[in-house]
Design a protein around this motif. Structure first.
Motif, short mmCIF file in Angstrom:
data_model
loop_
_atom_site.label_atom_id
_atom_site.label_comp_id
_atom_site.label_asym_id
_atom_site.label_seq_id
_atom_site.Cartn_x
_atom_site.Cartn_y
_atom_site.Cartn_z
N ASP A 123 -4.65 85.12 13.47
CA ASP A 123 -5.60 85.49 14.52
C ASP A 123 -5.02 86.46 15.55
OD1 ASP A 123 -3.85 83.76 15.79
OD2 ASP A 123 -5.39 82.52 16.69
N THR A 124 -4.01 87.22 15.16
CA THR A 124 -3.43 88.16 16.10
C THR A 124 -4.49 89.17 16.54
OG1 THR A 124 -1.28 87.89 15.04
CG2 THR A 124 -1.56 89.82 16.44
N GLY A 125 -4.62 89.32 17.84
CA GLY A 125 -5.66 90.16 18.42
C GLY A 125 -6.91 89.38 18.80
N HIS A 126 -6.93 88.07 18.50
CA HIS A 126 -8.09 87.22 18.84
C HIS A 126 -8.31 87.24 20.36
CE1 HIS A 126 -10.68 83.67 18.95
NE2 HIS A 126 -9.89 83.19 19.90
N VAL A 127 -9.58 87.30 20.76
CA VAL A 127 -9.97 87.33 22.17
C VAL A 127 -10.85 86.13 22.49
CG1 VAL A 127 -11.20 88.62 23.95
CG2 VAL A 127 -9.94 89.84 22.19
N GLU A 128 -10.57 85.48 23.61
CA GLU A 128 -11.48 84.46 24.16
C GLU A 128 -11.90 84.92 25.54
OE1 GLU A 128 -10.41 80.33 23.88
OE2 GLU A 128 -9.19 80.74 22.10
N ILE A 129 -13.19 84.74 25.85
CA ILE A 129 -13.73 85.12 27.16
C ILE A 129 -14.57 83.97 27.69
CG2 ILE A 129 -15.23 86.72 28.41
CD1 ILE A 129 -14.51 88.86 26.34
N HIS A 130 -14.35 83.63 28.97
CA HIS A 130 -15.07 82.56 29.65
C HIS A 130 -15.53 83.13 30.99
CE1 HIS A 130 -15.75 78.25 30.51
NE2 HIS A 130 -15.50 78.61 31.75
N ILE A 131 -16.85 83.20 31.20
CA ILE A 131 -17.40 83.79 32.43
C ILE A 131 -18.25 82.76 33.16
CG2 ILE A 131 -18.88 85.59 33.41
CD1 ILE A 131 -18.24 87.32 30.98
N GLY A 132 -17.89 82.47 34.40
CA GLY A 132 -18.69 81.61 35.26
C GLY A 132 -19.07 80.28 34.64
N GLY A 133 -18.13 79.61 34.01
CA GLY A 133 -18.40 78.31 33.42
C GLY A 133 -19.01 78.37 32.03
N GLU A 134 -19.13 79.55 31.47
CA GLU A 134 -19.78 79.74 30.17
C GLU A 134 -18.81 80.36 29.17
OE1 GLU A 134 -23.34 79.35 28.03
OE2 GLU A 134 -23.22 79.05 30.19
N ASP A 135 -18.70 79.74 27.98
CA ASP A 135 -17.91 80.32 26.90
C ASP A 135 -18.69 81.48 26.29
OD1 ASP A 135 -15.68 78.63 27.00
OD2 ASP A 135 -16.68 77.11 25.78
N ILE A 136 -18.09 82.67 26.27
CA ILE A 136 -18.73 83.84 25.69
C ILE A 136 -18.16 84.08 24.29
CG2 ILE A 136 -19.20 86.31 25.95
CD1 ILE A 136 -20.47 84.40 28.12
N LEU A 137 -16.86 84.20 24.18
CA LEU A 137 -16.15 84.25 22.90
C LEU A 137 -15.16 83.09 22.90
CD1 LEU A 137 -15.29 88.07 22.55
CD2 LEU A 137 -17.10 86.80 21.38
N THR A 138 -15.13 82.32 21.83
CA THR A 138 -14.27 81.14 21.79
C THR A 138 -13.56 81.05 20.45
OG1 THR A 138 -14.20 78.77 22.24
CG2 THR A 138 -16.10 79.59 20.99
N ASP A 139 -12.56 80.21 20.38
CA ASP A 139 -11.81 79.97 19.15
C ASP A 139 -12.53 78.91 18.34
OD1 ASP A 139 -9.88 79.04 17.21
OD2 ASP A 139 -8.31 79.92 18.45
N SER A 140 -12.65 79.12 17.05
CA SER A 140 -13.36 78.17 16.19
C SER A 140 -12.59 76.86 16.02
CB SER A 140 -13.60 78.79 14.81
OG SER A 140 -12.35 79.07 14.19
N GLY A 141 -11.30 76.87 16.27
CA GLY A 141 -10.50 75.67 16.05
C GLY A 141 -10.21 75.49 14.57
N ARG A 142 -9.50 74.44 14.22
CA ARG A 142 -9.16 74.21 12.81
C ARG A 142 -9.90 72.99 12.28
NH1 ARG A 142 -3.09 74.08 11.18
NH2 ARG A 142 -3.00 72.61 12.86
N TYR A 143 -9.85 71.89 12.94
CA TYR A 143 -10.61 70.67 12.64
C TYR A 143 -10.25 69.97 11.33
CZ TYR A 143 -13.43 72.84 16.22
OH TYR A 143 -13.83 73.46 17.36
N ILE A 144 -9.71 70.67 10.38
CA ILE A 144 -9.49 70.09 9.05
C ILE A 144 -8.04 70.32 8.66
CG2 ILE A 144 -10.15 70.23 6.62
CD1 ILE A 144 -12.83 71.44 7.62
N TYR A 145 -7.42 69.31 8.05
CA TYR A 145 -6.03 69.42 7.64
C TYR A 145 -5.93 69.37 6.11
CZ TYR A 145 -5.07 69.09 12.52
OH TYR A 145 -5.02 69.35 13.87
N ASN A 146 -4.75 69.67 5.58
CA ASN A 146 -4.57 69.79 4.13
C ASN A 146 -4.96 68.55 3.34
OD1 ASN A 146 -3.87 72.39 3.48
ND2 ASN A 146 -1.70 72.08 3.91
N SER A 147 -4.85 67.38 3.94
CA SER A 147 -5.17 66.16 3.21
C SER A 147 -6.68 65.93 3.06
CB SER A 147 -4.53 64.95 3.90
OG SER A 147 -5.03 64.85 5.21
N SER A 148 -7.48 66.73 3.72
CA SER A 148 -8.93 66.58 3.68
C SER A 148 -9.50 67.13 2.37
CB SER A 148 -9.56 67.33 4.85
OG SER A 148 -10.95 67.40 4.70
#
Length: 167
Positions: free
Chosen positions: A56-81
């Protein structure tokens, strides 16, 4: 942090560049209605030390006035799943707010497994009365037949207007 800002005082410094970690953060203040943004410049390593890195090099997150505009999707799942194919998607550049070039995952060398070695360079990290700027580049696509070195500038102008420039 433990009192959600009800006690204590905000840090004096609003903008931080964590060069070894490759995380660059700028904010207008510490209040709930303030703006913050950050750019990932993670150094993707080779071999086992890469297990907690995302492409995710170059990934951007932006949060304006309490609102997520661009966010990270997260991973949520691991190899054992049983959903581990989704895990590989969530680790990829496709799942992040960054550039994805010609179906080539950043840091991948054709014919070589687990080689990433993506390196980031910070060109500018500055703030004036008119703007805040984070400017990075990385070599994540230099193993392509026609090498590309991605440079991303994220600029916050007054009134929370953002410009994201990719070269």
């Amino acid at each position: 942090m433990a009192t959600a800002g009800k006690e204590g005082t905000p840090p004096a410094q609003r903008n931080y560049k964590y060069v070894p970690a490759g995380i660059y953060v700028m904010r207008t203040g510490w209040g709930a209605d303030d703006t913050y943004f950050h750019v990932h410049g993670i150094q993707l390593e080779r071999g086992e030390v890469s297990s907690h890195s995302h492409n995710d090099t170059g990934h951007v997150e932006i949060h304006i006035g309490g609102e997520d505009i661009l966010t990270d999707s997260g991973r949520y799942i691991y190899n054992s799943s049983c959903w581990k194919d989704w895990r590989h998607y969530f680790l990829s550049a496709k799942a992040h707010n960054t550039l994805y070039v010609d179906d080539h995952e950043m840091g991948v060398v054709p014919g070589v497994t687990r080689t990433r070695g993506v390196r980031t360079y910070l060109h500018a990290f500055e703030e004036t009365e008119q703007y805040q700027l984070i400017d990075i580049s990385h070599n994540g696509y230099d193993f392509m037949e026609d090498p590309i070195f991605h440079r991303r500038r994220v600029i916050r102008l007054t009134d929370n207007v953002f410009v994201i420039e990719d070269r």
